[in-house]
Design a protein around this motif. Structure first.
Motif: not given
Length: 378
Positions: A350, A353-354
């Protein structure tokens, strides 16, 4: 065609395009920037192009080498200046300090803009009093200064006397991998790793700054409680022979696999259950980002940019630098708790990808190039 719609010509100046993280970033920029907006050329000032240089040249990127002479090489400044003129370069992007000095001086008096990215620091960092006199002036002459982590920005300010207000932090990014699970299983079998074995691993240059000696010492401690473990060391470098001898001296050589350099290490990373990074210092480790993109939880030393990537207790574990006991304790903690590893794995993906995707990095550099040149029509 209006000049504001013409592609920007970027000359990337670096030492060489060998096998390090800086070279990986340059490769992603020259192959990832839209060709309708940018024309990229790479100048290697240490006389050789290197393995990644050969790869990107094969992809149609213009790569050439210049040979820097010992000492301060005035002739190199002239050669770079000639290349800027001959190729009608709009922006020179200098990767690391020495290419910055030569590139900036080569651009003096020309309309070419200068971007400087500091990709990392030597260990240990030292004050250089010449830098106190020279670097503030160089900074004033530079259109954009970039650090790849907050820690790198602090080091530029503290040790290079570059005002913090002049420095923008832009994290490295990579393209996420698509795994071929059958190829990963085949590799695991070829490496002689059983399905029941825990795989710790690293992908890095085997170099003193990476401190893989500590990794071996910690692994020897871990093996006493987790004998069904393997350590996969992917990479090559000046410390390889020393590390192989150390593994023998510690009596753990049967559990340590040295693979040598692998230009595409994705399957090796996918074999690992836990990724290890024991460096004395780091900027933004590209292989750490690669591990995160695959959801491989990481244990890293709390140095440089590592704590900006590995969020202790959320995406992985941080340890005291150069502390065998701390590193071994973290390995035992993570390896002994499968639910913890799974949580770290999901959160790593997570966060990657951020904050650390290739698209994000390329978009940021595209903005910087356009803003620096003052073009709005690309």
């Amino acid at each position: 065609m209006s000049t504001q719609h013409l592609p920007l010509r970027i000359l990337h100046i670096t030492f060489n395009m060998g096998i390090g993280g800086t070279e990986q970033v340059i490769r992603q920029l020259v192959t990832g920037l839209p060709k309708t907006g940018f024309i990229n050329t790479i100048a290697c000032i240490d006389g050789s192009i290197g393995a990644i240089g050969d790869q990107v040249r094969g992809q149609g990127v213009d790569v050439f080498s210049l040979r820097r002479k010992p000492g301060f090489d005035v002739e190199l400044i002239k050669q770079i200046r000639n290349q800027i003129r001959e190729r009608s370069i709009d922006i020179i992007h200098c990767h690391q300090y020495t290419p910055w000095v030569y590139g900036l001086l080569a651009a003096v008096g020309l309309k070419t803009k200068v971007v400087f990215t500091e990709h990392g620091r030597f260990h240990p960092d030292r004050y250089r009093y010449k830098a106190m006199l020279v670097n503030p002036l160089l900074a004033l002459m530079t259109d954009k200064i970039i650090a790849i982590s907050g820690a790198t920005k602090t080091a530029l300010s503290r040790y290079e006397f570059i005002p913090e207000k002049c420095i923008e932090v832009l994290y490295n990014g990579i393209k996420g991998f698509e795994l071929d699970l059958s190829a990963v299983q085949a590799l695991r079998k070829n490496l002689g790793i059983l399905e029941s074995e825990l795989v710790l691993g690293t992908v890095a240059r085997l170099d003193p700054v990476k401190n893989q000696s500590l990794m071996l010492d910690a692994f020897a401690v871990v093996l006493e409680q987790l004998p069904n473990s393997k350590l996969l060391m992917v990479g090559d470098g000046p410390d390889r022979n020393l590390l192989e001898e150390k593994a023998k001296d510690l009596g753990i050589d049967k559990n340590v696999i040295f693979t040598g350099f692998k230009p595409e290490p994705v399957n090796y990373l996918a074999v690992m259950d836990i990724f290890l990074l024991s460096s004395h210092t780091e900027g933004t480790s590209m292989t750490l980002l690669e591990a995160m993109s695959l959801g491989v939880p990481a244990i890293a030393t709390n140095v440089g940019g590592n704590p900006e990537i590995v969020i202790h207790g959320d995406t992985g574990l941080l340890t005291e630098p150069d502390n065998i006991g701390s590193f071994a304790k973290a390995i035992r903690q993570m390896a002994g708790d499968r639910s913890l590893m799974d949580r770290f794995s999901k959160e790593s993906k997570r966060v990657f990808h951020k904050a650390f995707s290739q698209d994000r990095m390329i978009d940021s550099y595209s903005r910087i190039y356009r803003d620096t040149k003052g073009s709005t029509g690309l």
